[in-house]
Design an enzyme around this catalytic site. Structure first.
Site, PDB file in Angstrom:
ATOM      1  CG  MET A   1     -26.857 -31.508  29.527  1.00  0.00           C
ATOM      2  SD  MET A   1     -25.848 -31.060  30.399  1.00  0.00           S
ATOM      3  CE  MET A   1     -24.588 -29.990  30.547  1.00  0.00           C
TER       4      MET A   1
ATOM      5  CE1 TYR B   1     -13.101 -21.727  29.758  1.00  0.00           C
ATOM      6  CE2 TYR B   1     -14.726 -22.008  27.730  1.00  0.00           C
ATOM      7  CZ  TYR B   1     -13.893 -22.129  29.141  1.00  0.00           C
ATOM      8  OH  TYR B   1     -13.967 -24.005  29.302  1.00  0.00           O
TER       9      TYR B   1
HETATM   10  P1  NAP Z   1     -11.003 -30.972  22.395  1.00  0.00           P
HETATM   11  O1  NAP Z   1     -12.892 -30.541  22.414  1.00  0.00           O
HETATM   12  O2  NAP Z   1     -10.429 -31.732  23.041  1.00  0.00           O
HETATM   13  O3  NAP Z   1     -10.654 -30.482  21.217  1.00  0.00           O
HETATM   14  C1  NAP Z   1     -10.413 -29.435  19.980  1.00  0.00           C
HETATM   15  C2  NAP Z   1      -9.411 -29.245  19.738  1.00  0.00           C
HETATM   16  O4  NAP Z   1      -9.625 -30.460  18.178  1.00  0.00           O
HETATM   17  C3  NAP Z   1      -9.138 -28.662  18.628  1.00  0.00           C
HETATM   18  O5  NAP Z   1      -8.209 -27.885  18.398  1.00  0.00           O
HETATM   19  C4  NAP Z   1     -10.019 -28.571  16.705  1.00  0.00           C
HETATM   20  O6  NAP Z   1      -9.375 -27.912  16.056  1.00  0.00           O
HETATM   21  C5  NAP Z   1      -9.648 -30.268  16.875  1.00  0.00           C
HETATM   22  N1  NAP Z   1     -10.763 -30.824  16.116  1.00  0.00           N
HETATM   23  C6  NAP Z   1     -11.709 -31.050  16.964  1.00  0.00           C
HETATM   24  N2  NAP Z   1     -12.798 -31.524  16.397  1.00  0.00           N
HETATM   25  C7  NAP Z   1     -12.129 -32.093  15.376  1.00  0.00           C
HETATM   26  C8  NAP Z   1     -12.380 -33.745  14.180  1.00  0.00           C
HETATM   27  N3  NAP Z   1     -13.494 -33.940  13.844  1.00  0.00           N
HETATM   28  N4  NAP Z   1     -11.167 -33.633  13.993  1.00  0.00           N
HETATM   29  C9  NAP Z   1      -9.165 -33.180  13.967  1.00  0.00           C
HETATM   30  N5  NAP Z   1      -9.746 -32.163  14.962  1.00  0.00           N
HETATM   31  C10 NAP Z   1     -10.652 -31.631  15.487  1.00  0.00           C
HETATM   32  O7  NAP Z   1     -10.378 -29.295  23.552  1.00  0.00           O
HETATM   33  P2  NAP Z   1     -11.282 -28.622  24.197  1.00  0.00           P
HETATM   34  O8  NAP Z   1     -11.494 -27.071  23.659  1.00  0.00           O
HETATM   35  O9  NAP Z   1      -9.914 -27.996  25.775  1.00  0.00           O
HETATM   36  O10 NAP Z   1     -12.650 -29.145  25.484  1.00  0.00           O
HETATM   37  C11 NAP Z   1     -14.079 -28.963  25.022  1.00  0.00           C
HETATM   38  C12 NAP Z   1     -14.053 -27.439  25.961  1.00  0.00           C
HETATM   39  O11 NAP Z   1     -14.742 -28.302  27.236  1.00  0.00           O
HETATM   40  C13 NAP Z   1     -14.096 -26.653  25.938  1.00  0.00           C
HETATM   41  O12 NAP Z   1     -14.222 -25.522  24.159  1.00  0.00           O
HETATM   42  C14 NAP Z   1     -14.679 -26.567  26.628  1.00  0.00           C
HETATM   43  O13 NAP Z   1     -16.344 -25.300  26.581  1.00  0.00           O
HETATM   44  C15 NAP Z   1     -14.851 -26.779  27.635  1.00  0.00           C
HETATM   45  N6  NAP Z   1     -13.398 -27.428  29.041  1.00  0.00           N
HETATM   46  C16 NAP Z   1     -13.728 -27.065  29.910  1.00  0.00           C
HETATM   47  C17 NAP Z   1     -11.960 -27.089  31.147  1.00  0.00           C
HETATM   48  C18 NAP Z   1     -12.381 -26.232  32.753  1.00  0.00           C
HETATM   49  O14 NAP Z   1     -12.445 -26.214  33.030  1.00  0.00           O
HETATM   50  N7  NAP Z   1     -14.140 -26.808  33.273  1.00  0.00           N
HETATM   51  C19 NAP Z   1     -11.632 -27.422  30.303  1.00  0.00           C
HETATM   52  C20 NAP Z   1     -11.030 -27.345  29.566  1.00  0.00           C
HETATM   53  C21 NAP Z   1     -12.295 -27.097  27.878  1.00  0.00           C
HETATM   54  P3  NAP Z   1     -10.362 -26.912  15.977  1.00  0.00           P
HETATM   55  O15 NAP Z   1     -10.609 -26.352  16.055  1.00  0.00           O
HETATM   56  O16 NAP Z   1      -9.652 -26.533  14.239  1.00  0.00           O
HETATM   57  O17 NAP Z   1     -11.391 -28.053  14.822  1.00  0.00           O
END
Ligand code: NAP
Length: 283
Positions: A12, A48
């Site tokens: 992975m 999602y």
């Molecule tokens: P995250 O990755 O912690 O944060 C995403 C945020 O950060 C977005 O607002 C993004 O904005 C911003 N961002 C990304 N890169 C950046 C950078 N280099 N500089 C500044 N801002 C940045 O949040 P998440 O989407 O909640 O978590 C990641 C993934 O985990 C999810 O997409 C999902 O696949 C998974 N997840 C799973 C669960 C579960 O229950 N299993 C729950 C939540 C999430 P922009 O898009 O505008 O760049």
């Protein structure tokens, strides 16, 4: 791309791309951009509502299926969980336009967890899900699932970021051969993560951003991480985290940012259990 070997021998990628909260109409472009940057691990979920768009981007990319690692997730099933889990999986597969997924996760530790897991074990044995795992399982529930079933989850995807580091969960998972995967690695920007003074200062020492420091910190803990972004520049920035290393002292400074509590959902909170359990996807 560095990989980890899961407990059933499959590889992975340590870094992937998450698509939570990307609207379906924007997801195809986002995944297309992420694949162009080099991401090969894609993390979606039935809940999602964007599996179809992920599938279209995969198809149009022309990237050989064997080079991709696709994860999707099963939403909560109650009665007839075994039958419904298979149906939900088939719906996801159809949406994605694939004949198998690399990782199928139980999204929440609720509903008929054991019925769901038995169905997922069958999907794994049939090769339809190369690996199966869980998400949001705290140590008590994870250990119970491990001890009372045949297949040990390959992965547990849990909230993990500098403010909620999950070290005890990590140690238990390590002991039982369950790969730790972080969701919300940036805490979705909470606590001003992207401008946090400690993370920014460490970043300056490496000519990297606070975001890159966080991803590097996760990777150095052997935690698979799946940052989400809709911006190609930030996708590229988040992918560029293999050419530097944090020192032990820098890792220790980040360890001090622990707050010991979730910034999102408390999965032990009865109100949260009720709220999540009410949601039905109709598959
Ligand atoms: P995250 O990755 O912690 O944060 C995403 C945020 O950060 C977005 O607002 C993004 O904005 C911003 N961002 C990304 N890169 C950046 C950078 N280099 N500089 C500044 N801002 C940045 O949040 P998440 O989407 O909640 O978590 C990641 C993934 O985990 C999810 O997409 C999902 O696949 C998974 N997840 C799973 C669960 C579960 O229950 N299993 C729950 C939540 C999430 P922009 O898009 O505008 O760049």
């Amino acid at each position: 791309m560095q990989t980890v070997t899961l407990n059933n021998g499959i590889e992975m990628p340590l870094l992937g791309f998450g698509v939570y909260q990307i609207p379906p109409e924007k997801t195809e472009q986002a995944v297309t951009d992420a694949l162009a940057v080099g991401y090969r691990l894609l993390d979606t979920a039935a809940a999602y509502g964007n599996e179809g768009a992920v599938g279209r981007a995969i198809e149009k990319s022309g990237i050989p299926r064997a080079e991709l690692f696709v994860t999707t997730k099963l939403w909560i099933q109650d009665a007839q969980a075994e039958e419904n889990t298979r149906r939900a999986f088939e719906t996801s597969l159809t949406e994605l336009g694939l004949d198998h997924v690399d990782l199928y996760l139980m999204h929440q530790p609720y509903g008929d967890v054991y019925g769901q897991w038995r169905a997922m074990e069958a999907l794994n044995r049939e090769g339809l899900a190369r690996a199966i795992g869980v998400a949001n399982f705290y140590p008590d529930r994870l250990l119970d699932l491990i001890l009372n079933n045949e297949i040990t989850p390959a992965v547990n995807q849990i909230e993990t970021h500098p403010f909620f580091q999950r070290t005890a969960d990590h140690d238990l998972m390590r002991e039982h051969g369950v790969q730790h995967q972080s969701w919300g690695g940036f805490a979705e920007g909470k606590n001003d993560l992207f401008t946090h003074p400690v993370l920014s200062e460490i970043g300056r020492a490496h000519d990297k951003s606070a975001a890159q420091v966080v991803l590097r910190w996760l990777i150095q803990r052997s935690i698979v991480t799946i940052p989400k972004s809709v911006s190609p520049d930030r996708m590229a920035q988040n992918f560029d985290v293999f050419g530097f290393a944090l020192t032990d002292a820098q890792m220790a400074r980040i360890a001090d940012l622990e707050t010991g509590t979730t910034l999102f959902f408390d999965h032990h909170d009865p109100e949260m259990v009720a709220w999540l359990s009410k949601r039905r996807l109709g598959s």
